[in-house]
Design a protein around this motif. Structure first.
Motif, PDB file in Angstrom:
ATOM      1  N   PRO A 258     -13.198   6.985  -0.974  1.00 21.06           N
ATOM      2  CA  PRO A 258     -12.106   7.153  -0.005  1.00 21.06           C
ATOM      3  C   PRO A 258     -12.140   6.019   1.022  1.00 21.06           C
ATOM      4  CG  PRO A 258     -13.318   9.208  -0.311  1.00 21.06           C
ATOM      5  CD  PRO A 258     -14.096   8.126  -1.007  1.00 21.06           C
ATOM      6  N   PRO A 259     -10.996   5.582   1.492  1.00 21.51           N
ATOM      7  CA  PRO A 259     -10.945   4.444   2.411  1.00 21.51           C
ATOM      8  C   PRO A 259     -11.843   4.578   3.645  1.00 21.51           C
ATOM      9  CG  PRO A 259      -8.764   4.941   1.616  1.00 21.51           C
ATOM     10  CD  PRO A 259      -9.664   6.027   1.101  1.00 21.51           C
ATOM     11  N   GLU A 260     -11.876   5.762   4.258  1.00 23.40           N
ATOM     12  CA  GLU A 260     -12.722   5.923   5.443  1.00 23.40           C
ATOM     13  C   GLU A 260     -14.186   5.718   5.093  1.00 23.40           C
ATOM     14  OE1 GLU A 260     -12.635   5.918   8.955  1.00 23.40           O
ATOM     15  OE2 GLU A 260     -10.655   5.456   8.203  1.00 23.40           O
TER      16      GLU A 260
ATOM     17  N   ARG B 255      -5.754   4.389  -2.997  1.00 28.02           N
ATOM     18  CA  ARG B 255      -6.812   4.375  -4.020  1.00 28.02           C
ATOM     19  C   ARG B 255      -7.634   3.119  -3.855  1.00 28.02           C
ATOM     20  NH1 ARG B 255      -5.951   4.347 -10.498  1.00 28.02           N
ATOM     21  NH2 ARG B 255      -4.240   3.012  -9.860  1.00 28.02           N
ATOM     22  N   LEU B 256      -8.955   3.288  -3.822  1.00 29.22           N
ATOM     23  CA  LEU B 256      -9.865   2.178  -3.636  1.00 29.22           C
ATOM     24  C   LEU B 256     -11.043   2.330  -4.576  1.00 29.22           C
ATOM     25  CD1 LEU B 256     -10.676  -0.324  -1.916  1.00 29.22           C
ATOM     26  CD2 LEU B 256     -11.907   1.269  -0.435  1.00 29.22           C
TER      27      LEU B 256
ATOM     28  N   GLY C 223      -7.490  -2.220  -5.474  1.00 28.78           N
ATOM     29  CA  GLY C 223      -6.532  -1.327  -4.843  1.00 28.78           C
ATOM     30  C   GLY C 223      -5.210  -1.376  -5.583  1.00 28.78           C
ATOM     31  N   ASP C 224      -4.351  -0.440  -5.248  1.00 31.31           N
ATOM     32  CA  ASP C 224      -3.076  -0.301  -5.950  1.00 31.31           C
ATOM     33  C   ASP C 224      -2.031  -1.310  -5.522  1.00 31.31           C
ATOM     34  OD1 ASP C 224      -3.437   1.946  -7.701  1.00 31.31           O
ATOM     35  OD2 ASP C 224      -3.700   3.124  -5.873  1.00 31.31           O
ATOM     36  N   GLU C 225      -1.141  -1.609  -6.445  1.00 34.88           N
ATOM     37  CA  GLU C 225       0.063  -2.369  -6.126  1.00 34.88           C
ATOM     38  C   GLU C 225       0.898  -1.513  -5.182  1.00 34.88           C
ATOM     39  OE1 GLU C 225       2.216  -4.084  -9.454  1.00 34.88           O
ATOM     40  OE2 GLU C 225       0.468  -3.736 -10.734  1.00 34.88           O
ATOM     41  N   PRO C 226       1.508  -2.117  -4.164  1.00 35.21           N
ATOM     42  CA  PRO C 226       2.294  -1.329  -3.205  1.00 35.21           C
ATOM     43  C   PRO C 226       3.410  -0.498  -3.853  1.00 35.21           C
ATOM     44  CG  PRO C 226       1.923  -3.536  -2.364  1.00 35.21           C
ATOM     45  CD  PRO C 226       1.418  -3.516  -3.781  1.00 35.21           C
ATOM     46  N   ASP C 227       4.023  -0.983  -4.890  1.00 36.72           N
ATOM     47  CA  ASP C 227       5.139  -0.271  -5.516  1.00 36.72           C
ATOM     48  C   ASP C 227       4.702   0.916  -6.383  1.00 36.72           C
ATOM     49  OD1 ASP C 227       6.880  -2.034  -4.313  1.00 36.72           O
ATOM     50  OD2 ASP C 227       7.019  -3.344  -6.066  1.00 36.72           O
ATOM     51  N   ALA C 228       3.393   1.133  -6.496  1.00 36.63           N
ATOM     52  CA  ALA C 228       2.881   2.204  -7.356  1.00 36.63           C
ATOM     53  C   ALA C 228       2.877   3.572  -6.681  1.00 36.63           C
ATOM     54  CB  ALA C 228       1.460   1.857  -7.811  1.00 36.63           C
ATOM     55  N   ALA C 229       3.177   3.641  -5.410  1.00 41.37           N
ATOM     56  CA  ALA C 229       2.992   4.869  -4.628  1.00 41.37           C
ATOM     57  C   ALA C 229       3.661   6.101  -5.243  1.00 41.37           C
ATOM     58  CB  ALA C 229       3.480   4.655  -3.200  1.00 41.37           C
ATOM     59  N   ALA C 230       4.897   6.004  -5.675  1.00 44.48           N
ATOM     60  CA  ALA C 230       5.600   7.180  -6.206  1.00 44.48           C
ATOM     61  C   ALA C 230       4.943   7.685  -7.489  1.00 44.48           C
ATOM     62  CB  ALA C 230       7.068   6.854  -6.457  1.00 44.48           C
ATOM     63  N   ASP C 231       4.611   6.782  -8.410  1.00 43.85           N
ATOM     64  CA  ASP C 231       3.962   7.200  -9.652  1.00 43.85           C
ATOM     65  C   ASP C 231       2.581   7.796  -9.379  1.00 43.85           C
ATOM     66  OD1 ASP C 231       6.047   6.557 -11.326  1.00 43.85           O
ATOM     67  OD2 ASP C 231       5.205   4.630 -11.948  1.00 43.85           O
TER      68      ASP C 231
ATOM     69  N   ASP D 217      -1.221   3.751 -16.280  1.00 46.32           N
ATOM     70  CA  ASP D 217      -1.205   2.471 -16.996  1.00 46.32           C
ATOM     71  C   ASP D 217       0.004   1.595 -16.641  1.00 46.32           C
ATOM     72  OD1 ASP D 217      -3.605   2.975 -18.199  1.00 46.32           O
ATOM     73  OD2 ASP D 217      -2.771   3.428 -20.172  1.00 46.32           O
ATOM     74  N   ARG D 218       0.975   2.149 -15.952  1.00 43.46           N
ATOM     75  CA  ARG D 218       2.126   1.339 -15.524  1.00 43.46           C
ATOM     76  C   ARG D 218       1.739   0.336 -14.443  1.00 43.46           C
ATOM     77  NH1 ARG D 218       7.230   4.790 -14.100  1.00 43.46           N
ATOM     78  NH2 ARG D 218       7.974   2.667 -13.770  1.00 43.46           N
ATOM     79  N   TRP D 219       0.602   0.557 -13.787  1.00 43.78           N
ATOM     80  CA  TRP D 219       0.232  -0.245 -12.619  1.00 43.78           C
ATOM     81  C   TRP D 219      -1.183  -0.779 -12.757  1.00 43.78           C
ATOM     82  CZ3 TRP D 219       4.379  -0.987  -9.786  1.00 43.78           C
ATOM     83  CH2 TRP D 219       5.397  -0.041  -9.852  1.00 43.78           C
ATOM     84  N   ASP D 220      -1.381  -1.985 -12.309  1.00 44.56           N
ATOM     85  CA  ASP D 220      -2.715  -2.585 -12.306  1.00 44.56           C
ATOM     86  C   ASP D 220      -3.415  -2.277 -10.994  1.00 44.56           C
ATOM     87  OD1 ASP D 220      -2.488  -3.879 -14.793  1.00 44.56           O
ATOM     88  OD2 ASP D 220      -1.417  -5.553 -13.873  1.00 44.56           O
ATOM     89  N   LEU D 221      -4.729  -2.181 -11.059  1.00 43.91           N
ATOM     90  CA  LEU D 221      -5.521  -2.212  -9.840  1.00 43.91           C
ATOM     91  C   LEU D 221      -5.702  -3.690  -9.504  1.00 43.91           C
ATOM     92  CD1 LEU D 221      -8.209   0.530 -10.496  1.00 43.91           C
ATOM     93  CD2 LEU D 221      -6.561   0.470  -8.629  1.00 43.91           C
ATOM     94  N   LEU D 222      -5.322  -4.068  -8.309  1.00 41.24           N
ATOM     95  CA  LEU D 222      -5.389  -5.469  -7.900  1.00 41.24           C
ATOM     96  C   LEU D 222      -6.755  -5.796  -7.327  1.00 41.24           C
ATOM     97  CD1 LEU D 222      -1.913  -5.722  -6.132  1.00 41.24           C
ATOM     98  CD2 LEU D 222      -2.482  -6.223  -8.523  1.00 41.24           C
ATOM     99  N   TRP D 223      -7.235  -7.013  -7.604  1.00 43.72           N
ATOM    100  CA  TRP D 223      -8.546  -7.484  -7.156  1.00 43.72           C
ATOM    101  C   TRP D 223      -8.443  -8.074  -5.755  1.00 43.72           C
ATOM    102  CZ3 TRP D 223     -10.532 -11.917  -5.204  1.00 43.72           C
ATOM    103  CH2 TRP D 223     -11.912 -12.063  -5.234  1.00 43.72           C
ATOM    104  N   TYR D 224      -9.441  -7.737  -4.923  1.00 41.54           N
ATOM    105  CA  TYR D 224      -9.553  -8.306  -3.580  1.00 41.54           C
ATOM    106  C   TYR D 224     -11.018  -8.629  -3.303  1.00 41.54           C
ATOM    107  CZ  TYR D 224      -4.982  -6.129  -2.844  1.00 41.54           C
ATOM    108  OH  TYR D 224      -3.672  -5.759  -2.951  1.00 41.54           O
ATOM    109  N   ALA D 225     -11.254  -9.585  -2.427  1.00 41.56           N
ATOM    110  CA  ALA D 225     -12.606  -9.891  -1.971  1.00 41.56           C
ATOM    111  C   ALA D 225     -13.055  -8.798  -0.999  1.00 41.56           C
ATOM    112  CB  ALA D 225     -12.625 -11.252  -1.267  1.00 41.56           C
ATOM    113  N   PRO D 226     -14.353  -8.540  -0.888  1.00 41.89           N
ATOM    114  CA  PRO D 226     -14.840  -7.511   0.031  1.00 41.89           C
ATOM    115  C   PRO D 226     -14.370  -7.708   1.473  1.00 41.89           C
ATOM    116  CG  PRO D 226     -16.599  -8.167  -1.446  1.00 41.89           C
ATOM    117  CD  PRO D 226     -15.450  -9.109  -1.689  1.00 41.89           C
TER     118      PRO D 226
END
Length: 159
Positions: free
Chosen positions: A11-13, A70-71, A107-115, A142-151
């Motif tokens: 969880p984000p917190e 989602r993280l 983390g999720d693509e911003p447009d994935a929220a509804a799905d 599977d419609r959405w990728d988890l996007l990569w970010y640096a810590p």
């Protein structure tokens, strides 16, 4: 010392607390161990594919427990921190995770929220084993990728 790459849905917190030096206690992670490889017909040389499978299970598990963003943390664990369950999902218990072991964030693509809200509705009260083969759940995820970010981008990912 040997390390074990794994993926921790968090969880984000809890991720913020971990970054700020708090001890997270016992966590569940997903790693490309022997049972996961065998269950998916992957050999010892299929590291990249096995890692993607473990990441997928971690991403799905993150949707079971938390309604926030989602993280998933990619981590390199010391062998002594890990206790594998031997299940087909690569489920691993982890103790003593430190922020310095985090190698990437997903983390999720911003447009994935509804799905993803629909996925959370579909998985409510169910376990990973119950939803991993659910065609409706998997199709939406599977419609959405988890996007990569640096810590270092944690706050940006959670914004």
């Amino acid at each position: 010392m040997s390390t074990v790459p794994a993926f921790v849905p968090l969880p984000p917190e809890a991720a913020r607390w971990l970054r700020d030096g708090e001890e997270p206690g016992l966590l569940t992670a997903y790693a490309a161990g022997p049972a996961l490889r065998e269950a998916h017909g992957l050999g010892a040389s299929d590291d990249e594919e096995a890692g993607f499978v473990a990441l997928g299970y971690a991403g799905l598990a993150a949707l079971l427990d938390d309604a926030g963003p989602r993280l998933v943390l990619a981590v390199d664990l010391d062998a002594g921190q890990v206790r594998a369950s031997g299940d087909d999902f690569g489920t691993t218990e982890v103790r003593g995770l430190r922020w310095g072991q985090v190698t990437a964030l997903f983390g999720d693509e911003p447009d994935a929220a509804a799905d993803l809200a629909e996925v959370r509705r579909l998985v409510a009260g169910r376990t990973l084993a119950e939803v991993a083969d659910d065609e409706d759940v998997v199709g939406l995820v599977d419609r959405w990728d988890l996007l990569w970010y640096a810590p270092e981008e944690l706050d940006s990912v959670l914004a």
